[in-house]
Design an enzyme around this catalytic site. Structure first.
Site, PDB file in Angstrom:
ATOM      1  N   CYS A 339     -18.806  -1.279 -41.566  1.00 32.24           N
ATOM      2  CA  CYS A 339     -19.738  -0.537 -42.429  1.00 32.24           C
ATOM      3  C   CYS A 339     -20.852  -1.417 -43.011  1.00 32.24           C
ATOM      4  O   CYS A 339     -22.026  -1.071 -42.863  1.00 32.24           O
ATOM      5  CB  CYS A 339     -19.021   0.187 -43.557  1.00 32.24           C
ATOM      6  SG  CYS A 339     -17.325   0.617 -43.261  1.00 32.24           S
ATOM      7  N   ARG A 368      -8.046  -7.861 -38.744  1.00 29.80           N
ATOM      8  CA  ARG A 368      -7.292  -7.487 -39.943  1.00 29.80           C
ATOM      9  C   ARG A 368      -5.945  -8.172 -39.892  1.00 29.80           C
ATOM     10  O   ARG A 368      -5.258  -8.118 -38.860  1.00 29.80           O
ATOM     11  CB  ARG A 368      -7.084  -5.972 -39.999  1.00 29.80           C
ATOM     12  CG  ARG A 368      -8.378  -5.218 -40.144  1.00 29.80           C
ATOM     13  CD  ARG A 368      -8.140  -3.724 -40.157  1.00 29.80           C
ATOM     14  NE  ARG A 368      -9.422  -3.020 -40.179  1.00 29.80           N
ATOM     15  CZ  ARG A 368      -9.545  -1.702 -40.109  1.00 29.80           C
ATOM     16  NH1 ARG A 368      -8.462  -0.952 -40.034  1.00 29.80           N
ATOM     17  NH2 ARG A 368     -10.736  -1.132 -40.121  1.00 29.80           N
ATOM     18  N   LYS A 470     -11.561  12.940 -46.171  1.00 36.38           N
ATOM     19  CA  LYS A 470     -11.683  12.632 -44.739  1.00 36.38           C
ATOM     20  C   LYS A 470     -10.887  13.591 -43.864  1.00 36.38           C
ATOM     21  O   LYS A 470      -9.945  14.237 -44.319  1.00 36.38           O
ATOM     22  CB  LYS A 470     -11.224  11.194 -44.475  1.00 36.38           C
ATOM     23  CG  LYS A 470      -9.779  10.952 -44.862  1.00 36.38           C
ATOM     24  CD  LYS A 470      -9.289   9.580 -44.403  1.00 36.38           C
ATOM     25  CE  LYS A 470      -7.843   9.399 -44.804  1.00 36.38           C
ATOM     26  NZ  LYS A 470      -7.165   8.328 -44.147  1.00 36.38           N
TER      27      LYS A 470
HETATM   28 ZN   LIG Z   1     -17.430   2.604 -42.147  1.00 33.46          ZN
END
Ligand SMILES: [Zn+2]
Ligand SMILES: [Zn+2]
Length: 644
Positions: A339, A368, A470
C-alpha cells in the site's frame, strides 16, 4: 416453578432442578431422540453467550435452550469428538495402566489425547486401542458430571502432575469431573449422554507433542482420531483424507519438479524452471484480465524507509511480522504490504477528477515473519507475491469499482476451476477509527455492490479492519476445503494519513477513497491450492509441460524430433524423452510428472506420418495427423478448458 423454553419446540413450567432432558420429554417427547447437548441461550431473561450444557444439566432458573442435534454443525461434532477422546483415554488406560493423561481436546474434524506412559506407543497399537474402545461403546456407559472442590480434585489426581497443573490454573473453587464406566477425567464438558452414542470413529495417527507445546517440557505421546455420527460420514471423511494425502502440494511440487525448500532460507521457496513457468502462466493470465480492466501495473521497492512505515501505522501495529535492514546509517524495513509504495506513486502526480478511478496494480514481493513452527509448504511462507491493487476513486465511484472487482474475482476463479466459493462481509470492529456515519456508508457500499449481483454472503460482525470493512472470498476446492484468497477492503483512513488528494470539478482539493484488493491473495499459496485442487493434474493451459513426445525406440528418434520441433515452433510447452528406456517406463514417468498429453511415436506412426496420443483422461487417439491434433489441442488450451 421455573419456565423452560426450547427454541422451535415449545415451553413448559417445571420444578427447579429438573434436567434439560426431562423438560424436553415433557414439551416434545419425539425431540429427545438423537439430541446431543443443549445450548443455553438465556437465563432469567438475560442473554448467555451460547453456553453448551449436558442434557442432564439441572435447570435452576427460567431458561431458553436450543437443542443441538447431529446436523453437521461444528458444535455437535466437537462434543462428539471430545467425548470420543474420553472413550479413547479409558481404552488406553486398560492397555497402558501406568498412563498419565494430559489434555484431550476436540479439534477440527477430530480429537487427540496427549499422555505419558513408560511403554513405546506406535501406530501398531491403534487397532488394539480401537478394539478396547468398541467394548466401552458397547457398554453404553453414561457420561456423568460431578462437581467437586479443587482440594478434592487435587487429591483425586495426586499422581498426575499434568492434571494438578491444570487444576491449579482453574480460578473457580469448584471443578467438574466426568465419569464414564470406571474412567474419571477432569473436564469442563459437556458430553454426549453415553458412550453408546459413539457410532463411527477411527484412530488416525501417533505423534509426539511437548507438554503445553513447549520444547523445554517433556515429550508426550499424542494419538489423533476422528468421530462421526454416521458410518457414511466417517467413510466420506477418510476418503477425503486419503485424497488429501495424495494431493499434498509439497509432494506434487517434488514429483513435478516445481519448487523446493532449503535450510539456507527457511520459509522462502526456491522455484525451479517448471515451477517458475507455472507461475508465469498464472501471471500472464492475471495481466491479461487486469489490462482489460484498465489497471496500471507498477513495481515499487522492496526496501523502504522506516519513516514510511511509521506514517502508515505498520510500525505500531505490524512490527513483529516485519524484517529490518540498515543502509548507511538509516533504518529501513522490508515491505510486508504494497500500500505505501502504491500511494507514493499516486502522489507523484497531480490527479484531476477526470482521471479517477486510478487503478494501480502491483505484483509485489512482500516479506512477513512467520514462526518456524507454522511454516507449511507454499501455504505458509515468509515471502510471497501479492497480486495487489489499490484503486483511488471518489466516494460516488466506490460502489461501481467494488462491483467491477467482484466480477473480476468471480470470473478469474471460474477460469482457474473454482466454481464454488464463499463470500464474507466483515463489518466494523469495536476498536476502529472514523465516525459511525462513515462506517454506515462504507458497509452500505459493499453490501449494495454484492446485492446488485445477487451474490450470497455471510456477515462477520465486528471482523473488519480498524480502518474499514472488507469482503473476503474463500474458494472451495474439490475436497470441500475452503481457502481465503481474494479480499476487497474499503479504506477511508490511509488517504487521510498520507494526505492524498485530487482536483475536483470545483477546482478544489478533495480526498479520494482507497480500495485495497487482491484476487488470488498470494500467488505462491494460490499455486499450492491449485495443485491440491487438481491433485497435480493441471489442465493443459496451466500445465508447465503440456506435451511429451515418447519414441518407442531409437529407430524413431528422427521422426520423433520432427514432431517435437513442430510443437515447439507452435509455442506448445513440449518435451521429448529420448532415453534408452522401455516405453512403459517412459509412460510411467510422464504420468508421475502429470503431463496431460503423451505422444507416442513408433513404426506405424512413422509410416503413416501420424501420431498416437495418450491422454491423461479419456481414450487414446490413434494415428491422428499431427496438424489436426495440434489444432484441436490448441483450442483446448486457448479456451482454458478444465477437463482434458
Ligand atoms: Zn493495500
Ligand atoms: Zn473432557
Amino acid at each position: 416453578m421455573i419456565e423452560i423454553y426450547f427454541v422451535n419446540k415449545g415451553k413448559t413450567k417445571i420444578e427447579e432442578n429438573t434436567t434439560v432432558l426431562e423438560a424436553l420429554v415433557r414439551v416434545n417427547g419425539n425431540a429427545v431422540a438423537g439430541a446431543v447437548v443443549a445450548e443455553l441461550i438465556k437465563e432469567n431473561g438475560v442473554d448467555v453467550k451460547s453456553k453448551l450444557v449436558d442434557l442432564d444439566y439441572k435447570v435452576k432458573k427460567d431458561s431458553v435452550f436450543n437443542i443441538i442435534y447431529p446436523d453437521g454443525s461444528e458444535k455437535a461434532s466437537n462434543v462428539l469428538n471430545h467425548s470420543t477422546s474420553h472413550v479413547m483415554a479409558a481404552a488406553i488406560r486398560k492397555i497402558f495402566p501406568d498412563v498419565k493423561f494430559a489434555i484431550g481436546p476436540a479439534i477440527k474434524n477430530g480429537f487427540y489425547y496427549d499422555f505419558e506412559t513408560s511403554k513405546d506407543v506406535s501406530a501398531e497399537d491403534l487397532p488394539l486401542i480401537e478394539e478396547e474402545m468398541k467394548k466401552i461403546i458397547k457398554e453404553d456407559f453414561k457420561f456423568e458430571r460431578k462437581e467437586i472442590t479443587r482440594e478434592e480434585a487435587r487429591k483425586l489426581f495426586r499422581d498426575n502432575e499434568y492434571k494438578i497443573e491444570l487444576i491449579n490454573e482453574i480460578e473457580d473453587e469448584v471443578v467438574s469431573i466426568y465419569t464414564c464406566g470406571d474412567f474419571v477425567d477432569l473436564c469442563r464438558g459437556p458430553h454426549i449422554p453415553s458412550t453408546g452414542r459413539v457410532r463411527a470413529f477411527k484412530l488416525l495417527s501417533v505423534a509426539g507433542a511437548y507438554w503445553r507445546g513447549d520444547e523445554k517440557n517433556r515429550m508426550l505421546v499424542r494419538i489423533y482420531g476422528t468421530s462421526f455420527f454416521s458410518k457414511e460420514d466417517l467413510k466420506k471423511y477418510l476418503q477425503k483424507l486419503e485424497i488429501a494425502k495424495r494431493s499434498d502440494h509439497r509432494k506434487i511440487g517434488r514429483d513435478l519438479d516445481l519448487f523446493s525448500f532449503h535450510d539456507e532460507a527457511p520459509g522462502f521457496p526456491f522455484f525451479h524452471d517448471r515451477g517458475r513457468k507455472l507461475i508465469n502462466i498464472i501471471l500472464d493470465y492475471w495481466k491479461e484480465e487486469h489490462l482489460k480492466e484498465n489497471y496500471m501495473e507498477v513495481s515499487t521497492p522492496i526496501i523502504l524507509s522506516n519513516q514510511l512505515w511509521k506514517t502508515s501505522g505498520h510500525w505500531d501495529n505490524y512490527r513483529e511480522n516485519m524484517y529490518f535492514v540498515k543502509i548507511d546509517e538509516d533504518d529501513y524495513a522490508i515491505k510486508p504490504m504494497n500500500c505505501p509504495g502504491n500511494i507514493i506513486i499516486y502522489k507523484s502526480n497531480q490527479h484531476s477528477y477526470r482521471e479517477l478511478p486510478v487503478r494501480i496494480a502491483e505484483l509485489g514481493l512482500v516479506h512477513r515473519h512467520e514462526k518456524s513452527g507454522v511454516l507449511h509448504g507454499l501455504f505458509r511462507v515468509r515471502s510471497f507475491t501479492q497480486d495487489d491493487a489499490h484503486i483511488f476513486c471518489t466516494e460516488e465511484q466506490a460502489e461501481e469499482e467494488i462491483g467491477r472487482v467482484i466480477d473480476l474475482v468471480c470470473r478469474m476463479y471460474r477460469v482457474f476451476g473454482f466454481d464454488r466459493y464463499k463470500v464474507e462481509l466483515s463489518t466494523r470492529p469495536e476498536k476502529r477509527i472514523g465516525t459511525d456515519e462513515m462506517w454506515d456508508k462504507a458497509e452500505d457500499i459493499l453490501k449494495k455492490a454484492m446485492d446488485s449481483r445477487g451474490l450470497e454472503y455471510i456477515i462477520n460482525e465486528g471482523e473488519g479492519a480498524f480502518y474499514g470493512p472488507k469482503i473476503d472470498f474463500h474458494v472451495r476446492d474439490c475436497l470441500d476445503r475452503t481457502w481465503q484468497c481474494g479480499t476487497i477492503q474499503l479504506d477511508f483512513a490511509m488517504p487521510e494519513k498520507f494526505d492524498i488528494e485530487y482536483m475536483g470539478e470545483d477546482n478544489k482539493r478533495h480526498r479520494p477513497v482507497m480500495i485495497h484488493r487482491t484476487v488470488l491473495g498470494s500467488i505462491e499459496r494460490f499455486l499450492g491450492i491449485l495443485l491440491e485442487h487438481y491433485s497435480g493434474n493441471l489442465p493443459p493451459w496451466l500445465a508447465p509441460v503440456q506435451i511429451i513426445v515418447l519414441p518407442i525406440s531409437e529407430k524413431h528418434h528422427l521422426y520423433a524430433e520432427k514432431v517435437y520441433n513442430y510443437f515447439k515452433k507452435d509455442n506448445f510447452r513440449v518435451e521429448i524423452d529420448k532415453r534408452v528406456e522401455s516405453l512403459s517406463k517412459k509412460i510411467k514417468q510422464a504420468e508421475i510428472k502429470k503431463i496431460p498429453c503423451m505422444i507416442i511415436i513408433g513404426e506405424k506412426e512413422e509410416k503413416t506420418e501420424t501420431i498416437t496420443v495418450r491422454k491423461k483422461i479419456g481414450d487414446d487417439i490413434k494415428e491422428i495427423k499431427l496438424e489436426k491434433f495440434a489444432g484441436e489441442f490448441k483450442d483446448i488450451i486457448d479456451n482454458k478448458e478444465k477437463n482434458y
